[in-house]
Design a protein around this motif. Structure first.
Motif, PDB file in Angstrom:
ATOM      1  N   UNK A 107       0.823  -1.218   0.000  1.00  0.00           N
ATOM      2  CA  UNK A 107       0.000   0.000   0.000  1.00  0.00           C
ATOM      3  C   UNK A 107       0.854   1.264   0.000  1.00  0.00           C
ATOM      4  N   UNK A 108       1.965   1.230   0.766  1.00  0.00           N
ATOM      5  CA  UNK A 108       2.858   2.398   0.784  1.00  0.00           C
ATOM      6  C   UNK A 108       3.484   2.575  -0.597  1.00  0.00           C
ATOM      7  N   UNK A 109       3.947   1.467  -1.172  1.00  0.00           N
ATOM      8  CA  UNK A 109       4.650   1.538  -2.462  1.00  0.00           C
ATOM      9  C   UNK A 109       3.717   1.987  -3.577  1.00  0.00           C
ATOM     10  N   UNK A 110       2.432   1.604  -3.497  1.00  0.00           N
ATOM     11  CA  UNK A 110       1.504   1.970  -4.570  1.00  0.00           C
ATOM     12  C   UNK A 110       0.897   3.358  -4.358  1.00  0.00           C
ATOM     13  N   UNK A 111       1.149   3.959  -3.175  1.00  0.00           N
ATOM     14  CA  UNK A 111       0.559   5.274  -2.881  1.00  0.00           C
ATOM     15  C   UNK A 111      -0.845   5.174  -2.317  1.00  0.00           C
ATOM     16  N   UNK A 112      -1.326   3.970  -2.065  1.00  0.00           N
ATOM     17  CA  UNK A 112      -2.677   3.760  -1.528  1.00  0.00           C
ATOM     18  C   UNK A 112      -2.769   4.154  -0.048  1.00  0.00           C
ATOM     19  N   UNK A 113      -1.646   4.082   0.669  1.00  0.00           N
ATOM     20  CA  UNK A 113      -1.613   4.458   2.089  1.00  0.00           C
ATOM     21  C   UNK A 113      -0.636   5.601   2.279  1.00  0.00           C
TER      22      UNK A 113
END
Ligand code: KIV
Length: 286
Positions: free
Chosen positions: A271-277
């Motif tokens: 999630x951090x890597x995809x920008x979702x979080x």
């Protein structure tokens, strides 16, 4: 109102001893007399100790297994008195009901009863635990007797005593031979006579554990010692499935937390890597 009813119903199904506001060594004696099984689990930190206590476990052991579980050591030999006091302090701040027993680490009680007493007093004063546990029988009797003279409750520990691993050479089942089984029964009687309030029996044949439990009036708490002990103890991290490289026959895992934790951490990273979080709801605005 509904919550009151649920608590009321839960209390109604509990024994007098399970309802005890604080578990004492006396409560454990009464439980043995009443034929009620005693529950004991390890804890080494505030957060898990709080969960264990809230769940109604009778005895929390601040075990020197912290050496393995918390510090990653191969044996329990290296853990120090200062480490044990630190873990016991963390647990003590969390616990309202359970009796807190603190392991005396290797080198703080063997062969010198004055040092044993000094170490036990430090544990009691600095951690505010309620009792100490020592491994061994006749060889450490003087230390046990001296600690008891100061009014400090002592739990014994016979059978597989992990602090002596370099003497045993392996962690296999103890006291299969008649001579070792006879010595274990003698030691259990000695500990009872000295004034210990309970004895852990680790990794011995179930028949022997039954014999010991019937031969003494203080409770026996088994780990790998079969169903006839007066209570049972497990290492919390083993029961929760956090430590996955340890699978003795006696262990029952109630969760596979290692898998759940792995999944949660991988999801977080993704999630951090995809920008979702973090998303909009998880962010502050000015
Ligand atoms: O240190 C510990 O966790 C123990 C239990 C195995 C009884 O002594």
């Amino acid at each position: 109102m509904r919550e009151f009813q649920i608590n009321h119903d839960r209390r109604k199904s509990m024994s007098v001893h399970q309802q005890a506001r604080k578990v004492t060594t006396h409560t454990l004696q009464e439980m043995k007399r009443a034929g009620e099984k005693i529950t004991m689990l390890t804890a080494y930190d505030f957060s898990l100790a709080k969960l264990v206590d809230n769940a109604g476990v009778d005895v929390i052991l601040v075990g020197d297994s912290a050496s393995n579980v918390m510090a990653g050591q191969v044996t329990t030999v290296p853990i120090t008195l200062e480490h044990m006091i630190y873990h016991a302090q963390c647990v003590q701040r969390a616990v309202d009901r359970a009796l807190i027993v603190v392991d005396m680490p290797f080198g703080t009680y063997q062969g010198n009863s004055a040092i044993a007493l000094e170490s036990a007093i430090r544990i009691m004063k600095e951690s505010e635990g309620h009792a100490v546990k020592l491994e061994g029988g006749a060889e450490i009797l003087q230390s046990i007797e001296r600690i008891l003279t100061a009014g400090i409750p002592v739990m014994g520990h016979l059978g597989l005593t992990p602090q002596s691993i370099y003497k045993f050479g392996t962690y296999t089942v103890r006291a299969k031979e008649d001579s070792e089984a006879e010595k274990l029964i003698e030691d259990a009687k000695l500990l009872e006579q000295a004034g210990c309030f309970a004895i852990v029996l680790e990794k011995i044949p179930r028949e022997l554990a039954k014999k010991v439990s019937e031969a003494i009036s203080i409770p026996t708490i088994g780990i790998g010692a079969g169903p006839d002990c007066d209570g049972q103890v497990l290492v919390l991290h083993d029961l929760l499935g956090i430590t996955m490289d340890f699978s003795p026959r006696f262990l029952r895992r109630y969760l596979n937390l290692a898998d759940d934790i792995d999944g949660a951490i991988k999801s977080y990273c993704s999630d951090v890597r995809s920008g979702d979080f973090p998303n909009d709801e998880e962010s502050y605005t000015s």
